[in-house]
Write a protein that holds these residues in place. Structure first.
Motif, PDB file in Angstrom:
ATOM      1  N   ARG A  89       0.081  24.848 -25.367  1.00  0.00           N
ATOM      2  CA  ARG A  89       1.573  24.421 -25.501  1.00  0.00           C
ATOM      3  C   ARG A  89       2.263  25.722 -25.269  1.00  0.00           C
ATOM      4  O   ARG A  89       2.542  26.318 -26.475  1.00  0.00           O
ATOM      5  N   GLY A  90       2.550  26.263 -24.359  1.00  0.00           N
ATOM      6  CA  GLY A  90       3.342  27.535 -24.173  1.00  0.00           C
ATOM      7  C   GLY A  90       2.451  28.613 -24.125  1.00  0.00           C
ATOM      8  O   GLY A  90       3.064  29.698 -23.720  1.00  0.00           O
ATOM      9  N   ASP A  91       1.071  28.519 -23.725  1.00  0.00           N
ATOM     10  CA  ASP A  91       0.436  29.703 -23.554  1.00  0.00           C
ATOM     11  C   ASP A  91       0.322  30.763 -24.469  1.00  0.00           C
ATOM     12  O   ASP A  91       0.585  31.974 -24.213  1.00  0.00           O
ATOM     13  N   LEU A  92       0.469  30.236 -25.830  1.00  0.00           N
ATOM     14  CA  LEU A  92       0.449  31.276 -26.893  1.00  0.00           C
ATOM     15  C   LEU A  92      -0.553  31.534 -27.759  1.00  0.00           C
ATOM     16  O   LEU A  92      -1.455  30.378 -28.018  1.00  0.00           O
ATOM     17  N   TYR A  93      -1.062  32.608 -28.329  1.00  0.00           N
ATOM     18  CA  TYR A  93      -2.282  32.651 -29.136  1.00  0.00           C
ATOM     19  C   TYR A  93      -1.686  33.314 -30.267  1.00  0.00           C
ATOM     20  O   TYR A  93      -0.657  33.917 -30.459  1.00  0.00           O
ATOM     21  N   ILE A  94      -2.651  33.166 -31.442  1.00  0.00           N
ATOM     22  CA  ILE A  94      -2.454  33.739 -32.983  1.00  0.00           C
ATOM     23  C   ILE A  94      -3.307  35.047 -33.038  1.00  0.00           C
ATOM     24  O   ILE A  94      -2.653  35.971 -33.397  1.00  0.00           O
ATOM     25  N   TYR A  95      -4.514  34.842 -32.955  1.00  0.00           N
ATOM     26  CA  TYR A  95      -5.631  35.659 -33.268  1.00  0.00           C
ATOM     27  C   TYR A  95      -6.802  35.490 -32.777  1.00  0.00           C
ATOM     28  O   TYR A  95      -7.238  34.614 -32.488  1.00  0.00           O
ATOM     29  N   SER A  96      -7.502  36.699 -32.409  1.00  0.00           N
ATOM     30  CA  SER A  96      -8.710  36.412 -31.444  1.00  0.00           C
ATOM     31  C   SER A  96      -9.931  35.836 -32.090  1.00  0.00           C
ATOM     32  O   SER A  96     -10.874  35.425 -31.378  1.00  0.00           O
ATOM     33  N   ARG A  97      -9.892  35.863 -33.644  1.00  0.00           N
ATOM     34  CA  ARG A  97     -10.971  35.091 -34.101  1.00  0.00           C
ATOM     35  C   ARG A  97     -10.764  33.718 -34.033  1.00  0.00           C
ATOM     36  O   ARG A  97     -11.790  32.658 -33.895  1.00  0.00           O
ATOM     37  N   HIS A  98      -9.452  33.410 -33.692  1.00  0.00           N
ATOM     38  CA  HIS A  98      -9.178  31.905 -33.811  1.00  0.00           C
ATOM     39  C   HIS A  98      -9.467  31.553 -32.086  1.00  0.00           C
ATOM     40  O   HIS A  98     -10.231  30.726 -31.778  1.00  0.00           O
ATOM     41  N   PHE A  99      -8.589  32.161 -31.225  1.00  0.00           N
ATOM     42  CA  PHE A  99      -8.855  31.810 -29.969  1.00  0.00           C
ATOM     43  C   PHE A  99      -8.378  33.241 -29.082  1.00  0.00           C
ATOM     44  O   PHE A  99      -7.383  33.897 -29.375  1.00  0.00           O
ATOM     45  N   ASN A 100      -9.187  33.281 -27.903  1.00  0.00           N
ATOM     46  CA  ASN A 100      -8.909  34.572 -27.176  1.00  0.00           C
ATOM     47  C   ASN A 100      -8.984  34.095 -25.692  1.00  0.00           C
ATOM     48  O   ASN A 100      -9.977  33.639 -25.257  1.00  0.00           O
ATOM     49  N   PRO A 101      -8.065  34.533 -24.817  1.00  0.00           N
ATOM     50  CA  PRO A 101      -8.073  33.896 -23.536  1.00  0.00           C
ATOM     51  C   PRO A 101      -9.197  34.073 -22.650  1.00  0.00           C
ATOM     52  O   PRO A 101      -9.683  33.279 -21.876  1.00  0.00           O
ATOM     53  N   THR A 102      -9.922  35.464 -22.656  1.00  0.00           N
ATOM     54  CA  THR A 102     -11.072  35.828 -21.856  1.00  0.00           C
ATOM     55  C   THR A 102     -12.185  34.946 -22.493  1.00  0.00           C
ATOM     56  O   THR A 102     -13.138  34.519 -21.759  1.00  0.00           O
ATOM     57  N   VAL A 103     -12.434  35.109 -23.871  1.00  0.00           N
ATOM     58  CA  VAL A 103     -13.438  33.864 -24.379  1.00  0.00           C
ATOM     59  C   VAL A 103     -13.201  32.558 -24.212  1.00  0.00           C
ATOM     60  O   VAL A 103     -14.253  31.733 -23.775  1.00  0.00           O
ATOM     61  N   LEU A 104     -12.355  32.126 -24.051  1.00  0.00           N
ATOM     62  CA  LEU A 104     -12.046  30.758 -23.841  1.00  0.00           C
ATOM     63  C   LEU A 104     -12.402  30.409 -22.335  1.00  0.00           C
ATOM     64  O   LEU A 104     -13.086  29.496 -22.128  1.00  0.00           O
ATOM     65  N   ALA A 105     -12.333  31.433 -21.626  1.00  0.00           N
ATOM     66  CA  ALA A 105     -12.633  31.217 -20.145  1.00  0.00           C
ATOM     67  C   ALA A 105     -14.024  31.208 -19.877  1.00  0.00           C
ATOM     68  O   ALA A 105     -14.666  30.371 -19.274  1.00  0.00           O
ATOM     69  N   LEU A 106     -14.581  32.061 -20.533  1.00  0.00           N
ATOM     70  CA  LEU A 106     -16.217  32.119 -20.642  1.00  0.00           C
ATOM     71  C   LEU A 106     -16.588  30.766 -21.188  1.00  0.00           C
ATOM     72  O   LEU A 106     -17.545  30.335 -20.659  1.00  0.00           O
ATOM     73  N   GLY A 107     -15.970  30.168 -22.244  1.00  0.00           N
ATOM     74  CA  GLY A 107     -16.407  28.720 -22.924  1.00  0.00           C
ATOM     75  C   GLY A 107     -16.330  27.767 -21.686  1.00  0.00           C
ATOM     76  O   GLY A 107     -17.080  27.103 -21.734  1.00  0.00           O
ATOM     77  N   ARG A 108     -15.117  27.737 -20.708  1.00  0.00           N
ATOM     78  CA  ARG A 108     -15.299  26.866 -20.041  1.00  0.00           C
ATOM     79  C   ARG A 108     -16.510  26.970 -18.766  1.00  0.00           C
ATOM     80  O   ARG A 108     -16.919  25.830 -18.517  1.00  0.00           O
ATOM     81  N   GLN A 109     -16.565  28.168 -18.533  1.00  0.00           N
ATOM     82  CA  GLN A 109     -17.684  28.162 -17.603  1.00  0.00           C
ATOM     83  C   GLN A 109     -19.185  27.726 -18.248  1.00  0.00           C
ATOM     84  O   GLN A 109     -19.911  27.036 -17.707  1.00  0.00           O
ATOM     85  N   MET A 110     -19.409  27.935 -19.805  1.00  0.00           N
ATOM     86  CA  MET A 110     -20.519  27.625 -20.215  1.00  0.00           C
ATOM     87  C   MET A 110     -20.647  26.047 -20.423  1.00  0.00           C
ATOM     88  O   MET A 110     -21.791  25.253 -20.358  1.00  0.00           O
ATOM     89  N   ALA A 111     -19.600  25.480 -20.761  1.00  0.00           N
ATOM     90  CA  ALA A 111     -19.534  24.068 -20.708  1.00  0.00           C
ATOM     91  C   ALA A 111     -19.911  23.490 -19.431  1.00  0.00           C
ATOM     92  O   ALA A 111     -20.612  22.278 -19.120  1.00  0.00           O
TER      93      ALA A 111
END
Length: 458
Positions: A89-111
């Motif tokens: 919702r706006g491509d916005l992030y708070i803090y990398s312990r919560h979510f980080n764009p690069t780590v999320l991309a790896l998560g998509r690959q693992m899924a």
């Protein structure tokens, strides 16, 4: 409570993202998305996953190394914490312990690799395992686990979690359906925990059977698939959660420590809950630079696993012809050979792990000494999935956390040498090195070796 719900909504929105095309505006038919999610071949599923481009159009994604993220207006932060804004919702992030764009991309690959709805990547394999167990079991809960597990996992279940949170674990022969059912405590058992291929004995778990037993009891089946990425897809066989030490075959370089949790979005949502989520509160956060490194290696995993498996199968066959006592599920006489064939994804073999039982720890150590220091066949080191062959005597290394009586019950012989078969050099070059090391070992102490030699022969 508003913050908790906002976090869950944020995760759910993020998890849905891998199933969308880059040009998906929300009106597309859901069927193609579901087809991609359920792609049977893990290599095809990886190829169908969303590709991340770099900030300036690079073919590789950018690394988002920031720990925290700025907002342009004060009210934006309130809306982020309220769940009104976020990665989706706006491509916005708070803090990398919560979510980080690069780590999320790896998560998509693992899924995509494991055929699950979601995945969350962690700082180590043990952090993934411990977080899942703490989240699913809870204080005073009960786990039914395989009696043959990685030593660290066995210690977690038998010592740490009972002391820290009152978790009780019953270790059983998971090949015995009646024993597993008898160990389940209805209303108390929360998790049945196994490894696809047991460390180090290479017994193959009957995942469909264990899923039925777990689900009949209202429990979750959690499967450690570290030994067999690509080879077996536990979630497609009924497992609820798949965990990995990504440090091993998935990384492939023996230079990264990482883990992954693959499962339903509802689990990841719960684990990221601001007040009760094990991942959110314990903080086993993966570094974005590590996530980038791993995302670049995943596309090569199918090729690497095929060669690991090819070499391991050939070595196991030749070792057997020499009369050695070999455990490798790809051999037709392995007790679980047919089971693995029935569960495995075609084209990836039986994995890159094999065991040779030398009868005594002394003989095992002398063989490994020559394999490393004389003929340079491989390296004496724990871990697995490296391009060089790695060897260890499991009873005195990776399974040493287990009491001797538990190792005996699990079938871990004092002379069991676990090999993670690499693919460096040519197959014939490496095999000649193995034969030479074996001959040198057998030339030493022939009288002392006579009795042990009978044991380690088929």
């Amino acid at each position: 409570m508003a913050h908790v719900m906002a976090a869950s909504e944020l995760v759910a929105a993020t998890i849905k993202r891998p199933l969308q095309n880059d040009d998906d505006n929300g009106s597309a038919d859901e069927k193609p998305k579901l087809a991609r999610r359920r792609e049977a071949d893990p290599a095809a599923a990886l190829a169908a996953a969303r590709h991340e481009f770099g900030e300036h159009g690079g073919v590789n994604m950018s690394i988002e190394a920031s720990a925290t993220f700025t907002v342009m207006e004060p009210d934006t932060m309130r809306r982020l914490f309220a769940g009104e804004l976020g990665p989706e919702r706006g491509d916005l992030y708070i803090y990398s312990r919560h979510f980080n764009p690069t780590v999320l991309a790896l998560g998509r690959q693992m899924a995509a690799l494991e055929g699950t709805e979601a995945a969350y990547c962690t700082a180590s394999g043990m952090s993934a395992i411990s977080s899942v167990l703490m989240q699913l079991v809870g204080a005073g809960g009960h786990v039914v686990a395989s009696r043959c597990l990685y030593g660290g996992t066995h210690a977690l279940l038998s010592r740490f979690l009972p002391r820290a949170s009152g978790v009780r674990a019953t270790f059983v022969d998971v090949d015995d359906e009646a024993a597993v059912r008898a160990a389940v405590r209805h209303g108390e058992t929360r998790v049945v925990y196994v490894e696809t291929m047991s460390n180090p004995t290479l017994a193959v778990a009957d995942i469909p059977m264990l899923a039925r037993v777990a689900h009949d009891a209202g429990a979750k089946l959690v499967v450690d698939n570290t030994f067999t990425p690509m080879v077996v897809s536990p979630a497609r066989l009924g497992a609820d959660v798949v965990v990995h030490s990504v440090s091993k075959f998935i990384s492939g370089g023996a230079d990264i420590i990482a883990g992954a949790i693959c499962g339903p979005a509802s689990l990841v949502n719960a684990m990221m809950d601001l007040q009760e989520g094990a991942l959110m509160l314990l903080g086993p956060t993966m570094n974005a630079k590590v996530a980038f490194e791993l995302s670049e290696r995943l596309p090569h995993l199918p090729l690497r696993m095929q060669e690991h498996s090819r070499r391991a199968a050939e070595y196991a066959s030749r070792m057997r012809r020499l009369g050695l006592r070999v455990a490798y599920p790809g051999l037709p006489d392995h007790p679980h050979h047919a089971r693995l064939l029935a569960m495995a994804n075609p084209g990836y073999g039986a994995g890159g792990m094999l065991c040779v039982d030398m009868g005594t720890e002394d003989r095992a150590n002398r063989l490994m000494h020559h394999l490393q220091n004389t003929t340079r066949f491989g390296l004496m080191a724990v871990s697995l999935g490296y391009y060089e062959t790695l060897m260890s005597c499991s009873g005195s290394s990776t399974s040493s956390e287990m009491p001797p009586e538990d190792r005996a019950r699990a079938g871990i012989s004092p002379g069991l040498v676990r090999m993670s078969v690499g693919y460096n050099g040519t197959l014939e070059q490496r095999w000649a090195q193995f034969e030479r090391a074996l001959a040198l070992m057998q030339q030493q102490h022939p009288d002392r070796d006579a009795a042990a030699a009978k044991y380690c022969k088929v």
